[in-house]
Design an enzyme around this catalytic site. Structure first.
Site, mmCIF file in Angstrom:
data_model
loop_
_atom_site.group_PDB
_atom_site.id
_atom_site.type_symbol
_atom_site.label_atom_id
_atom_site.label_comp_id
_atom_site.label_asym_id
_atom_site.label_seq_id
_atom_site.Cartn_x
_atom_site.Cartn_y
_atom_site.Cartn_z
ATOM 1 N N THR A 128 -24.278 41.641 -41.023
ATOM 2 C CA THR A 128 -25.159 42.344 -41.953
ATOM 3 C C THR A 128 -26.145 41.398 -42.633
ATOM 4 O O THR A 128 -27.337 41.708 -42.776
ATOM 5 C CB THR A 128 -24.325 43.079 -43.021
ATOM 6 O OG1 THR A 128 -23.387 43.941 -42.373
ATOM 7 C CG2 THR A 128 -25.220 43.910 -43.931
ATOM 8 N N GLN A 166 -25.414 48.884 -39.656
ATOM 9 C CA GLN A 166 -25.949 48.047 -40.730
ATOM 10 C C GLN A 166 -27.280 47.417 -40.309
ATOM 11 O O GLN A 166 -27.353 46.740 -39.289
ATOM 12 C CB GLN A 166 -24.963 46.952 -41.113
ATOM 13 C CG GLN A 166 -23.662 47.459 -41.694
ATOM 14 C CD GLN A 166 -22.573 47.650 -40.659
ATOM 15 O OE1 GLN A 166 -22.853 47.867 -39.477
ATOM 16 N NE2 GLN A 166 -21.323 47.578 -41.087
ATOM 17 N N GLN A 188 -28.936 52.783 -42.616
ATOM 18 C CA GLN A 188 -27.717 52.255 -43.228
ATOM 19 C C GLN A 188 -27.985 50.873 -43.816
ATOM 20 O O GLN A 188 -28.595 50.018 -43.179
ATOM 21 C CB GLN A 188 -26.591 52.173 -42.202
ATOM 22 C CG GLN A 188 -25.270 51.674 -42.790
ATOM 23 C CD GLN A 188 -24.098 51.800 -41.832
ATOM 24 O OE1 GLN A 188 -24.182 52.477 -40.815
ATOM 25 N NE2 GLN A 188 -22.995 51.144 -42.153
ATOM 26 N N ASP A 189 -27.531 50.678 -45.067
ATOM 27 C CA ASP A 189 -27.623 49.370 -45.738
ATOM 28 C C ASP A 189 -29.070 48.909 -45.956
ATOM 29 O O ASP A 189 -29.403 47.741 -45.739
ATOM 30 C CB ASP A 189 -26.851 48.301 -44.951
ATOM 31 C CG ASP A 189 -25.347 48.496 -45.011
ATOM 32 O OD1 ASP A 189 -24.912 49.505 -45.596
ATOM 33 O OD2 ASP A 189 -24.612 47.655 -44.469
ATOM 34 N N ASP A 192 -24.561 54.207 -47.390
ATOM 35 C CA ASP A 192 -24.424 53.033 -48.273
ATOM 36 C C ASP A 192 -25.755 52.294 -48.419
ATOM 37 O O ASP A 192 -25.793 51.056 -48.446
ATOM 38 C CB ASP A 192 -23.387 52.047 -47.724
ATOM 39 C CG ASP A 192 -22.040 52.681 -47.451
ATOM 40 O OD1 ASP A 192 -21.734 53.706 -48.079
ATOM 41 O OD2 ASP A 192 -21.298 52.152 -46.599
ATOM 42 N N ARG A 252 -19.770 55.634 -52.730
ATOM 43 C CA ARG A 252 -18.346 55.414 -52.461
ATOM 44 C C ARG A 252 -18.022 53.964 -52.811
ATOM 45 O O ARG A 252 -18.877 53.075 -52.710
ATOM 46 C CB ARG A 252 -17.988 55.723 -51.011
ATOM 47 C CG ARG A 252 -18.773 54.925 -49.970
ATOM 48 C CD ARG A 252 -18.308 55.259 -48.570
ATOM 49 N NE ARG A 252 -19.032 54.504 -47.551
ATOM 50 C CZ ARG A 252 -18.590 54.290 -46.316
ATOM 51 N NH1 ARG A 252 -17.389 54.759 -45.941
ATOM 52 N NH2 ARG A 252 -19.310 53.615 -45.443
ATOM 53 N N TRP A 300 -17.047 50.477 -52.367
ATOM 54 C CA TRP A 300 -16.893 49.488 -51.294
ATOM 55 C C TRP A 300 -15.772 48.502 -51.618
ATOM 56 O O TRP A 300 -15.018 48.097 -50.744
ATOM 57 C CB TRP A 300 -18.235 48.767 -51.122
ATOM 58 C CG TRP A 300 -18.259 47.649 -50.137
ATOM 59 C CD1 TRP A 300 -17.460 47.483 -49.034
ATOM 60 C CD2 TRP A 300 -19.158 46.535 -50.141
ATOM 61 N NE1 TRP A 300 -17.810 46.323 -48.368
ATOM 62 C CE2 TRP A 300 -18.843 45.732 -49.018
ATOM 63 C CE3 TRP A 300 -20.198 46.145 -50.984
ATOM 64 C CZ2 TRP A 300 -19.532 44.556 -48.734
ATOM 65 C CZ3 TRP A 300 -20.885 44.977 -50.688
ATOM 66 C CH2 TRP A 300 -20.554 44.196 -49.574
#
Length: 561
Positions: A327, A357, A379-380, A401, A469, A471
């Site tokens: 990531t 990611q 994502q990310d 996320d 959420r 992590w």
């Protein structure tokens, strides 16, 4: 083998029972406070708030001073030595695994993060050593942040290791550094109480839940509500007042000094003395720059500004799925240098929802401000990975996320767009990574924003979307005075798969509006709270959260000061 390496390197941490043995002896004789030596009392006071008390007392086994400053400095120096040994252990692992490309990359990243830890612990020692407690108040937020960074860098190292045996090896080989860092951070966060036990009473801001804001964040008359750590000159730059004279001009058509952003950064060789560094201003003309850009840790005070979000675009499509990338390697723009500013430009990662990611903007640096920018991905998208960060008037988009990290971040007056991902996916706006708890300066605040769906998602009633959420175990996120679109699931928050962080996280909402703002159907977690008291809500704003100061009257942000 691992244990032998660590014991030989930092045995000072592991000689359990030797340090301050007088404490146990005195308690065996009756345990009366008055029978403790002055030395034993001082050590006990210093170590009282720490998570690993035996490690704390052992680290002070050779100390002779009863002065709190000297004892804390000793703790910090032992922490530094533990980090040096952790770094050496990682180097040794790198030698053993040099032929395996994936492990080699992961260990090189760990080595880099431990280097960052060593730099920040030394800066902590220097700042702490150069102040007495009477004038430490002005530096306190900075030294607390430095120690939080030391913690986060070590967490970041472990987060990027996928192979279980290697991860276990690094966890074991660096565990003493982690314990010492944890203890030092505990001491800093509880410094008021420690000093009080020595008869020293100073009003240091240590725990946001216990200490209301005591100092100003803003200068009178500033209309843009930037934190005080943004200098007057930088506020003028960000607000667009006065002529901006760039140090470097980037233009694809050759009308500037450089055709790429990388080249402009390569020309920046700051002096070694951090305190004398001036801002390095990079004007990036309109265009699409297909680059992967890194601002290194020694490149302080870089300011990127463009011709407008959507006109000056930095883009890439690096992603984790199906590659050997982690990531941290996928960022279109990665910032390690303190004092980063950005204005009027876009950062994007176009890997799409199947790339998993894929970071557009990664900031692992203190005192960062992003203003009037777009940050787009799936994502990310936005990785706020350490330090104090402030985002204002931005557009941020993604799916899973997509606002996540381990820094202390505030996103204010911004548009947050949730996109449609792949079939079967669930959207989560946030994923905070606080693994330490209230003693670490980690958490996310979303204030006076709008959270809305893109059109493709708005048409898909089956795809669920949540505010976030957890992590990590103590994930901390507050959504306040924000408009929540009706596409947000009534439960609001969802658990992290395979975890039980619902009881230890801190998720809160305050005075939100819009179709999804009703909280009667929210999750029934011990870690979730609906804030109703504006005095409590004030703690979760730009003032106390990213600098420990107050908002000025007249702010446009709609909350009751």
């Amino acid at each position: 083998m691992i244990g032998k390496v660590v014991v030989s390197g930092i045995s000072i941490l592991l000689v359990v029972g030797i340090a301050i043995g007088v404490i146990a002896a005195v308690h065996n004789k009756g345990g009366k406070e008055e029978n403790l030596t002055a030395q034993a009392k001082a050590v006990r006071a210093i170590c009282e708030p720490t998570t690993y008390k035996d490690v704390c007392t052992n680290s002070l086994q050779n100390a002779t001073s009863t002065e709190p400053k000297e004892l804390i400095k000793t703790i910090a120096m032992v922490t530094k030595q533990a980090l040096i040994q952790a770094h050496k252990f990682t180097e040794d692992e790198l030698v053993k695994n040099h032929a395996e490309d994936v492990k080699k990359k992961e260990l090189e990243y760990c080595k880099k993060m431990l280097n960052f830890s060593l730099e920040d612990i030394q800066e902590f020692v220097d700042e702490f050593d150069s102040s007495d407690f009477k004038n430490l108040s002005d530096k306190f937020d900075d030294i607390w942040q430095l120690m939080t960074n030391v913690w986060v860098y070590q967490e970041s190292c472990l987060e990027e290791i996928m192979e279980e045996d290697l991860k276990k090896s690094i966890e074991d080989g660096t565990s003493d550094a982690k314990k010492m860092t944890s203890n030092t951070l505990d001491i800093v966060a509880d410094l008021n109480k420690i000093l009080s036990s020595f008869g020293l009473n100073f009003n240091l801001t240590t725990n946001l839940s216990d200490h209301p804001p005591s100092r100003r964040l803003l200068d009178v008359g500033e209309p843009n509500e930037f934190p005080r750590w943004v200098s007057a000159g930088d506020r003028r730059l960000l607000a667009g007042r006065g002529g901006i004279r760039p140090d470097a001009v980037v233009a694809q058509d050759g009308s500037g000094q450089f055709r790429t952003i990388k080249a402009a950064l390569a020309a920046y060789n700051p002096p070694k003395n951090v305190k004398t560094r001036k801002r390095y201003i990079v004007y990036i003309k309109a265009g699409v720059y297909r680059e992967s850009v890194t601002i290194e840790k020694n490149q302080y005070n870089v300011f990127f500004y463009g011709d407008g979000a959507g006109k000056t675009i930095v883009t890439n499509n690096k992603h984790v799925f199906g590659t050997n990338l982690r990531t941290s390697e996928t960022g279109t723009v990665t910032v390690y240098g303190r004092g980063f500013l950005a204005k009027h430009m876009s950062f994007e990662n176009t890997a799409g929802p199947s790339g998993h990611q894929a970071v557009a903007l990664l900031i692992q640096a203190d005192l960062a401000v992003v203003y009037d920018c777009r940050i787009d991905g799936y994502q990310d998208t936005l990785y706020y990975n350490s330090g104090r960060q402030f985002f204002r008037n931005c557009i941020i988009s993604g799916t899973v996320d997509f606002i996540f990290g381990m820094g202390a971040a505030v996103i204010q007056n911004s548009l947050i767009i949730v996109r449609r991902g792949n079939d079967g996916q669930k959207n989560t706006v946030t994923a905070d990574g606080n693994s330490k708890g209230k003693n670490a300066h980690i958490g996310l605040i979303i204030q006076n924003c709008k959270i809305v769906p893109e059109l493709r998602l708005a048409r898909d009633a089956k795809m669920k979307s949540y505010l976030g959420r957890p992590w990590k175990q103590y994930a901390t996120t507050i959504v306040r005075e924000t408009e929540l679109g009706g596409f947000i699931d009534p439960e609001g928050w969802m658990p992290w798969q395979g975890s039980s962080y619902e009881n230890t996280c801190f998720y809160a909402e305050y005075n939100n509006r819009g179709p999804a703002a009703r909280t009667n159907l929210r999750v029934r977690w011990k870690g979730f709270k609906v804030i109703t008291n504006p005095v409590e809500a004030r703690l979760y704003s730009v003032g106390p959260w990213i600098q420990g100061y107050r908002w000025l009257r007249g702010t446009r942000v709609p909350f009751n000061l």
